[in-house]
Design a protein around this motif. Sequence first.
Motif, mmCIF file in Angstrom:
data_model
loop_
_atom_site.group_PDB
_atom_site.id
_atom_site.type_symbol
_atom_site.label_atom_id
_atom_site.label_comp_id
_atom_site.label_asym_id
_atom_site.label_seq_id
_atom_site.Cartn_x
_atom_site.Cartn_y
_atom_site.Cartn_z
ATOM 1 N N ALA A 1 28.704 47.751 31.696
ATOM 2 C CA ALA A 1 30.305 47.809 32.422
ATOM 3 C C ALA A 1 30.430 47.074 33.671
ATOM 4 C CB ALA A 1 30.781 49.159 32.387
ATOM 5 N N GLU A 2 29.684 47.573 34.252
ATOM 6 C CA GLU A 2 29.230 46.493 35.959
ATOM 7 C C GLU A 2 29.515 45.377 35.254
ATOM 8 O OE1 GLU A 2 24.852 47.271 36.522
ATOM 9 O OE2 GLU A 2 25.495 49.530 37.469
ATOM 10 N N SER A 3 28.910 43.889 34.555
ATOM 11 C CA SER A 3 29.151 42.843 34.630
ATOM 12 C C SER A 3 30.688 42.144 33.786
ATOM 13 C CB SER A 3 28.556 42.405 33.143
ATOM 14 O OG SER A 3 26.892 42.722 33.706
ATOM 15 N N ALA A 4 31.372 43.710 33.049
ATOM 16 C CA ALA A 4 32.627 43.543 32.733
ATOM 17 C C ALA A 4 33.815 43.728 34.137
ATOM 18 C CB ALA A 4 33.042 44.247 31.749
ATOM 19 N N LEU A 5 33.065 44.565 35.034
ATOM 20 C CA LEU A 5 34.133 44.602 36.400
ATOM 21 C C LEU A 5 33.761 44.074 37.393
ATOM 22 C CD1 LEU A 5 34.189 49.389 35.568
ATOM 23 C CD2 LEU A 5 35.883 46.827 35.271
ATOM 24 N N SER A 6 33.027 43.555 36.873
ATOM 25 C CA SER A 6 32.586 42.185 37.980
ATOM 26 C C SER A 6 33.976 40.967 38.082
ATOM 27 C CB SER A 6 31.403 41.420 37.509
ATOM 28 O OG SER A 6 30.116 42.310 37.795
ATOM 29 N N LEU A 7 34.767 40.820 36.746
ATOM 30 C CA LEU A 7 35.443 40.118 37.096
ATOM 31 C C LEU A 7 37.295 41.320 37.443
ATOM 32 C CD1 LEU A 7 34.424 39.171 33.158
ATOM 33 C CD2 LEU A 7 33.963 37.789 34.915
ATOM 34 N N LYS A 8 37.689 40.661 38.157
ATOM 35 C CA LYS A 8 38.589 40.674 38.768
ATOM 36 C C LYS A 8 39.790 41.126 37.661
ATOM 37 C CE LYS A 8 41.880 40.733 42.953
ATOM 38 N NZ LYS A 8 42.404 39.665 43.870
ATOM 39 N N SER A 9 40.308 40.329 36.653
ATOM 40 C CA SER A 9 41.129 40.287 35.885
ATOM 41 C C SER A 9 40.116 41.502 35.282
ATOM 42 C CB SER A 9 41.084 39.282 34.787
ATOM 43 O OG SER A 9 39.562 38.667 34.670
ATOM 44 N N ILE A 10 39.369 42.133 34.317
ATOM 45 C CA ILE A 10 39.023 43.028 33.828
ATOM 46 C C ILE A 10 39.447 44.266 34.371
ATOM 47 C CG2 ILE A 10 37.397 44.624 33.170
ATOM 48 C CD1 ILE A 10 38.320 41.662 31.184
ATOM 49 N N ARG A 11 38.819 44.407 35.955
ATOM 50 C CA ARG A 11 39.618 45.549 36.852
ATOM 51 C C ARG A 11 41.126 46.035 37.088
ATOM 52 N NH1 ARG A 11 35.998 43.059 40.458
ATOM 53 N NH2 ARG A 11 37.176 41.899 41.518
ATOM 54 N N ARG A 12 42.120 44.415 36.857
ATOM 55 C CA ARG A 12 42.941 45.287 37.073
ATOM 56 C C ARG A 12 43.191 45.370 35.212
ATOM 57 N NH1 ARG A 12 46.490 42.440 40.179
ATOM 58 N NH2 ARG A 12 45.091 40.699 42.169
ATOM 59 N N LEU A 13 43.292 45.366 33.981
ATOM 60 C CA LEU A 13 43.707 45.725 33.313
ATOM 61 C C LEU A 13 43.396 46.794 33.030
ATOM 62 C CD1 LEU A 13 44.557 44.617 30.428
ATOM 63 C CD2 LEU A 13 42.687 43.764 29.991
ATOM 64 N N ALA A 14 41.814 47.236 33.524
ATOM 65 C CA ALA A 14 41.081 48.613 32.663
ATOM 66 C C ALA A 14 41.989 49.463 34.240
ATOM 67 C CB ALA A 14 39.799 48.135 32.960
ATOM 68 N N GLY A 15 42.019 49.166 35.322
ATOM 69 C CA GLY A 15 42.731 49.655 35.928
ATOM 70 C C GLY A 15 41.424 50.678 37.013
ATOM 71 N N VAL A 16 40.131 50.377 36.675
ATOM 72 C CA VAL A 16 39.071 50.595 37.372
ATOM 73 C C VAL A 16 38.515 49.707 38.642
ATOM 74 C CG1 VAL A 16 36.228 51.908 36.517
ATOM 75 C CG2 VAL A 16 38.609 52.228 34.954
ATOM 76 N N GLN A 17 38.000 50.889 39.888
ATOM 77 C CA GLN A 17 37.268 50.519 40.610
ATOM 78 C C GLN A 17 35.519 50.425 40.222
ATOM 79 O OE1 GLN A 17 38.640 53.008 43.643
ATOM 80 N NE2 GLN A 17 39.477 51.741 45.141
ATOM 81 N N LYS A 18 35.629 48.336 39.759
ATOM 82 C CA LYS A 18 33.918 48.933 39.944
ATOM 83 C C LYS A 18 32.790 49.680 41.106
ATOM 84 C CE LYS A 18 30.134 45.346 40.011
ATOM 85 N NZ LYS A 18 29.871 44.124 40.540
ATOM 86 N N GLN A 19 33.089 49.177 42.237
ATOM 87 C CA GLN A 19 32.734 50.961 43.058
ATOM 88 C C GLN A 19 32.763 52.468 42.703
ATOM 89 O OE1 GLN A 19 34.703 48.583 44.216
ATOM 90 N NE2 GLN A 19 34.184 47.478 45.376
ATOM 91 N N ALA A 20 33.520 52.532 41.016
ATOM 92 C CA ALA A 20 33.445 53.868 40.768
ATOM 93 C C ALA A 20 32.288 54.054 39.952
ATOM 94 C CB ALA A 20 34.828 54.533 40.498
ATOM 95 N N LEU A 21 31.940 52.937 40.241
ATOM 96 C CA LEU A 21 30.569 53.315 38.286
ATOM 97 C C LEU A 21 29.184 54.243 39.386
ATOM 98 C CD1 LEU A 21 30.268 50.141 36.613
ATOM 99 C CD2 LEU A 21 31.584 52.443 35.717
#
Length: 364
Positions: free
Chosen positions: A291-311
């Motif tokens: 999940a951390e690797s996926a959320l390193s990508l801005k496009s994934i963060r936008r699509l998922a609506g999840v901040q990487k910092q929340a992990l």
Amino acid sequence: MAVYMLTGFPGYLATNLIKEISNQKAPIERLYLLYHPSVKKTADFERDRLVKESYLAEEDVQLIEGDITKRCLGLSSSQSSSLLAEVTHFFHLAALYDLAAPFLPSWRINVDGTRNVLQWLEHSGNLQHFIYFSSAFVSGKRAGKIFEEELKHHEGFKNHYEYTKYEAERLVQQSRALIPSTIIRPGIVAGHSQTGETMKFDGPYFILNLLHLLRNLPLIPAFGRGEVYINIVPQDYVTKAAAYLAHNKPSIHKTYHLTDPHPYTAHDLYHLFTKHYLGREPAINLPLPFAESALSLKSIRRLAGVQKQALAYFTCASEYQQEQALADLNDARISCPDLKSYLPALVEYYSHQRKDAHKHLAIL
């Protein structure tokens, strides 16, 4: 009679706190709402709605344009003098809450803003109580039991929000000789426990955002072992407790964890949200680094609506003790409800708002 002033209007917590204050037994002489010029339209709208939905008279609720990042809160000399002579209760809620916010804006609003508020209040001639909204997460990366009377540590922080709120709380503690203050440290604030209503789809709603993205997969994944406790509290618990403590003299110079006395682990929380939102159970478990690797990508963060910092909150094993809060709120019969009792309301409200939710989600 009490004269109130709040920063952070028309924010989510500030708006609901006003409703709770209006329900208190203490009569309200006047209510001053400090707002930033950039949110004037919203402030006007929310102020009018508050008057309609409460027992407050229109002339008793006054908007004050200002800026906590400026000396004397950006007020004119005459405004400043008048308010300092009147205000008996001051609630400071204005802050930059974004976990992904850069350091300098976070410092300017959270630390410099709090310093300006405190320096201004030092000249008050009528102040009875200053209530500062901090965060349970000033504990940063500390693990184990976290007590209400504790603040200073050297364990580091998960983001700039935590660090700047920590430094701001230090300022409040240092000012106690001059300002009668109470520090409120909420956990992760969710919607109303009865209606599910919220103005912000962050915090626990990141899980729902992720589940919405994964909803069509044949197997719903979970991530990591999920052994740490996630501390979520409903909005109405926080505002009821804060409004009560503001009128309780023994709370002066105390710090309160408004957290869940019986929190759920990240594993249980994810399973509960999956069951209530999708009617399914997670079927596979993926390592958290996935999940951390996926959320390193801005496009994934936008699509998922999840901040990487929340992990980071799913791996920090902090346990917030709340003996002082439990003891002082007991007489008023104010307690935090079990998450299972209000989770259906949160999910239902989120589901109803989903069509328009993308308009309100943070740009990640």
